[in-house]
Design an enzyme around this catalytic site. Sequence first.
Site, PDB file in Angstrom:
ATOM      1  N   GLY A  91      85.432  53.569  53.298  1.00  0.00           N
ATOM      2  CA  GLY A  91      84.122  53.283  53.617  1.00  0.00           C
ATOM      3  C   GLY A  91      83.824  51.974  54.493  1.00  0.00           C
ATOM      4  O   GLY A  91      82.691  51.419  54.646  1.00  0.00           O
ATOM      5  N   GLY A  98      81.218  51.791  57.397  1.00  0.00           N
ATOM      6  CA  GLY A  98      79.764  51.451  57.118  1.00  0.00           C
ATOM      7  C   GLY A  98      79.430  49.833  57.158  1.00  0.00           C
ATOM      8  O   GLY A  98      80.237  49.192  57.885  1.00  0.00           O
ATOM      9  N   PHE A  99      78.348  49.524  56.905  1.00  0.00           N
ATOM     10  CA  PHE A  99      77.681  48.209  56.954  1.00  0.00           C
ATOM     11  C   PHE A  99      78.611  47.164  56.586  1.00  0.00           C
ATOM     12  O   PHE A  99      79.225  46.225  57.100  1.00  0.00           O
ATOM     13  CB  PHE A  99      76.262  48.216  56.528  1.00  0.00           C
ATOM     14  CG  PHE A  99      75.652  46.543  56.200  1.00  0.00           C
ATOM     15  CD1 PHE A  99      75.578  45.942  57.320  1.00  0.00           C
ATOM     16  CD2 PHE A  99      75.093  46.536  55.055  1.00  0.00           C
ATOM     17  CE1 PHE A  99      75.078  44.633  57.004  1.00  0.00           C
ATOM     18  CE2 PHE A  99      74.473  45.361  54.829  1.00  0.00           C
ATOM     19  CZ  PHE A  99      74.642  44.385  55.760  1.00  0.00           C
ATOM     20  N   THR A 147      77.064  47.155  42.497  1.00  0.00           N
ATOM     21  CA  THR A 147      75.851  46.662  43.056  1.00  0.00           C
ATOM     22  C   THR A 147      75.088  45.937  41.889  1.00  0.00           C
ATOM     23  O   THR A 147      75.287  46.617  40.738  1.00  0.00           O
ATOM     24  CB  THR A 147      74.833  47.751  43.549  1.00  0.00           C
ATOM     25  OG1 THR A 147      73.515  47.449  43.574  1.00  0.00           O
ATOM     26  CG2 THR A 147      74.904  49.060  42.670  1.00  0.00           C
ATOM     27  N   ASP A 148      74.049  45.080  42.069  1.00  0.00           N
ATOM     28  CA  ASP A 148      73.189  44.425  40.897  1.00  0.00           C
ATOM     29  C   ASP A 148      72.232  45.641  40.580  1.00  0.00           C
ATOM     30  O   ASP A 148      71.783  45.381  39.158  1.00  0.00           O
ATOM     31  CB  ASP A 148      72.442  43.482  41.594  1.00  0.00           C
ATOM     32  CG  ASP A 148      71.614  43.745  42.769  1.00  0.00           C
ATOM     33  OD1 ASP A 148      71.611  44.982  43.096  1.00  0.00           O
ATOM     34  OD2 ASP A 148      70.802  42.821  43.108  1.00  0.00           O
ATOM     35  N   GLU A 149      72.087  46.778  41.210  1.00  0.00           N
ATOM     36  CA  GLU A 149      71.246  47.587  40.538  1.00  0.00           C
ATOM     37  C   GLU A 149      71.574  48.325  39.394  1.00  0.00           C
ATOM     38  O   GLU A 149      70.814  49.093  38.743  1.00  0.00           O
ATOM     39  CB  GLU A 149      70.958  48.706  41.879  1.00  0.00           C
ATOM     40  CG  GLU A 149      70.402  48.378  42.793  1.00  0.00           C
ATOM     41  CD  GLU A 149      69.706  49.281  43.786  1.00  0.00           C
ATOM     42  OE1 GLU A 149      69.250  50.428  43.387  1.00  0.00           O
ATOM     43  OE2 GLU A 149      69.092  48.719  44.983  1.00  0.00           O
ATOM     44  N   TYR A 181      70.948  56.880  42.392  1.00  0.00           N
ATOM     45  CA  TYR A 181      72.042  55.885  43.314  1.00  0.00           C
ATOM     46  C   TYR A 181      72.719  55.117  42.293  1.00  0.00           C
ATOM     47  O   TYR A 181      73.639  54.997  42.156  1.00  0.00           O
ATOM     48  CB  TYR A 181      71.457  55.125  44.381  1.00  0.00           C
ATOM     49  CG  TYR A 181      72.103  53.846  44.715  1.00  0.00           C
ATOM     50  CD1 TYR A 181      73.234  54.098  45.629  1.00  0.00           C
ATOM     51  CD2 TYR A 181      71.713  52.660  44.309  1.00  0.00           C
ATOM     52  CE1 TYR A 181      74.236  53.136  45.774  1.00  0.00           C
ATOM     53  CE2 TYR A 181      72.537  51.655  44.817  1.00  0.00           C
ATOM     54  CZ  TYR A 181      73.601  51.738  45.562  1.00  0.00           C
ATOM     55  OH  TYR A 181      74.681  50.658  45.868  1.00  0.00           O
ATOM     56  N   LYS A 204      76.610  54.776  40.582  1.00  0.00           N
ATOM     57  CA  LYS A 204      77.270  53.556  40.576  1.00  0.00           C
ATOM     58  C   LYS A 204      77.752  52.888  39.291  1.00  0.00           C
ATOM     59  O   LYS A 204      78.764  52.437  39.398  1.00  0.00           O
ATOM     60  CB  LYS A 204      76.376  52.421  41.491  1.00  0.00           C
ATOM     61  CG  LYS A 204      76.274  52.666  43.084  1.00  0.00           C
ATOM     62  CD  LYS A 204      77.587  52.728  43.752  1.00  0.00           C
ATOM     63  CE  LYS A 204      78.011  51.515  43.962  1.00  0.00           C
ATOM     64  NZ  LYS A 204      79.394  51.440  45.043  1.00  0.00           N
ATOM     65  N   PRO A 259      56.388  50.332  57.123  1.00  0.00           N
ATOM     66  CA  PRO A 259      55.969  51.012  55.843  1.00  0.00           C
ATOM     67  C   PRO A 259      56.538  49.917  54.498  1.00  0.00           C
ATOM     68  O   PRO A 259      57.499  49.905  54.367  1.00  0.00           O
ATOM     69  CB  PRO A 259      56.606  52.291  55.766  1.00  0.00           C
ATOM     70  CG  PRO A 259      57.824  52.020  56.870  1.00  0.00           C
ATOM     71  CD  PRO A 259      57.544  51.123  57.538  1.00  0.00           C
ATOM     72  N   ARG A 295      63.875  40.841  45.733  1.00  0.00           N
ATOM     73  CA  ARG A 295      65.319  41.087  45.961  1.00  0.00           C
ATOM     74  C   ARG A 295      65.944  39.837  46.354  1.00  0.00           C
ATOM     75  O   ARG A 295      65.310  38.804  46.671  1.00  0.00           O
ATOM     76  CB  ARG A 295      65.467  42.069  47.047  1.00  0.00           C
ATOM     77  CG  ARG A 295      64.827  43.707  47.105  1.00  0.00           C
ATOM     78  CD  ARG A 295      65.563  44.283  45.836  1.00  0.00           C
ATOM     79  NE  ARG A 295      64.927  45.506  45.767  1.00  0.00           N
ATOM     80  CZ  ARG A 295      64.179  45.922  44.915  1.00  0.00           C
ATOM     81  NH1 ARG A 295      63.803  45.130  44.069  1.00  0.00           N
ATOM     82  NH2 ARG A 295      63.853  47.280  44.669  1.00  0.00           N
ATOM     83  N   ARG A 315      57.987  53.850  45.849  1.00  0.00           N
ATOM     84  CA  ARG A 315      59.188  54.557  45.694  1.00  0.00           C
ATOM     85  C   ARG A 315      59.068  54.812  44.187  1.00  0.00           C
ATOM     86  O   ARG A 315      58.711  53.906  43.135  1.00  0.00           O
ATOM     87  CB  ARG A 315      60.429  53.494  45.922  1.00  0.00           C
ATOM     88  CG  ARG A 315      61.720  54.074  45.245  1.00  0.00           C
ATOM     89  CD  ARG A 315      62.942  53.092  45.708  1.00  0.00           C
ATOM     90  NE  ARG A 315      63.145  52.972  47.039  1.00  0.00           N
ATOM     91  CZ  ARG A 315      64.131  52.167  47.426  1.00  0.00           C
ATOM     92  NH1 ARG A 315      64.315  50.983  46.546  1.00  0.00           N
ATOM     93  NH2 ARG A 315      64.501  52.030  48.744  1.00  0.00           N
ATOM     94  N   HIS A 342      60.717  52.397  41.002  1.00  0.00           N
ATOM     95  CA  HIS A 342      60.818  51.474  41.959  1.00  0.00           C
ATOM     96  C   HIS A 342      61.220  50.027  41.113  1.00  0.00           C
ATOM     97  O   HIS A 342      60.335  49.709  40.083  1.00  0.00           O
ATOM     98  CB  HIS A 342      59.695  51.248  42.738  1.00  0.00           C
ATOM     99  CG  HIS A 342      60.033  50.151  43.920  1.00  0.00           C
ATOM    100  ND1 HIS A 342      59.372  49.970  45.094  1.00  0.00           N
ATOM    101  CD2 HIS A 342      61.190  49.322  44.276  1.00  0.00           C
ATOM    102  CE1 HIS A 342      59.835  49.183  45.865  1.00  0.00           C
ATOM    103  NE2 HIS A 342      60.830  48.670  45.491  1.00  0.00           N
TER     104      HIS A 342
END
Length: 336
Positions: free
Chosen positions: A7, A10-11, A119-121, A143, A147, A198, A207, A266, A269
């Site tokens: 990956g 990607g970023f 991820t923290d998510e 997502y 993960k 938006p 965050r 979202r 959210h």
Amino acid sequence: MKLLVTGACGFIGSQYVRTVRELRPDDQIVVLDKLTYAGRRENLEGVDCELIVGSIDDPQIVREAMEGCDAVVNFAAESHVDRSIKAQYDFCRTHVLGTAVLLDAVRELGVERYLQVSTDEVYGSILDGSFTEQSPLDPSSPYSATKAAGDLLVSAHVTTYKIDAVICRGSNNYGPRQHPEKLIPLTILNALHGDPIPVYGDGRQVRNWLFVEDFCRAIDLALREGRPGEAYNVGGPDECENLEVVRRVLELTGRDESLIEHVRDRPGHDRRYSLSSQKIREELGWEPQVRFDEGIARTVAWYRDNRWWWEPIRRGEYREYYERHYGRPLKSATSA
Ligand code: NAD
Ligand code: DAU
């Protein structure tokens, strides 16, 4: 050391390859990337590494790519929460099946070290205090659920097969080369074009912002010095409400707040993310070096100076995605 980095078109993965190049110029780096809408060869332009195009859920290509490697760092992912809410299968395939295929190959080829980028998510939302590595996993979106499944597979392989693996759970990253679907680059590019920005719901979600170079240094430290079988949280030094982030970008781009447009929230959210990074600080001596004020100014400057990077993105799949998701066209695209 010969590293397989998945990956890395990607970023974050592309910054990680740059970080390794700087720290250990003699390492050999093989990149395996599927080149989804988010993966771009341009992200590794001028960086010394071998690129293999393929998916981590393909056992044959994974074995070929991993042959002779000492370590694997897995960044490969579908990374956007909103897209996972619309269609989850690619998330399941890459995060669950892809992780399983990588872990099988690690065992079969006897690779010495595996690092899962997470991820923290996976911990879900927290209104007060911060998550530690002992906090239960309680993901909210497809997502983060997939993960979390990837993380649990890694832990299961440590317990059952005694592989040497570590997990790094990062908070929200920002910096150069982040796809404009994410809040900060979206806000920068819309502000530069005079497009409305938006903001979901009341915009008071929090965050924990982490400059991408700081996350990549943490990942590399954990890869080299982390204790086998452990997870390490890597949180940014600053917590901000989304509206504060947007206002900061508007100031830096010389725009006023009339561009802010509150839109439908979202679904599911998460209100606030917050990580305790005490473990990686105390055990491995990691410290974030870039505060939000500096990092956001550097990020805005990078997007201003690198139109060549984002113009093709705004003309392509992203334009259709944006229109479908936000129910309005990108202003610049219709006026171009
Ligand atoms: P990104 O979307 O920018 O890049 C993901 C890369 O993975 C792309 O190059 C894509 O082509 C590739 N990819 C996707 N599916 C693949 C597959 N099946 N096989 C091979 N390659 C595949 O994502 P990012 O923001 O750089 O995130 C990288 C990792 O870091 C992810 O695992 C993500 O969960 C994690 N993470 C991201 C953040 C963040 O704020 N962006 C924070 C913490 C953790
Ligand atoms: O926390 C780490 C996670 O950070 C990573 O695991 C994910 O890969 C990464 O995408 C990111 O997830 P978020 O959902 O937090 O990032 P995003 O940029 O999509 O959104 C940041 C916040 O901004 C979130 O509260 C939603 C809000 N937002 C986002 C968009 C795209 C808006 O208000 N408007 C928007 O248009």
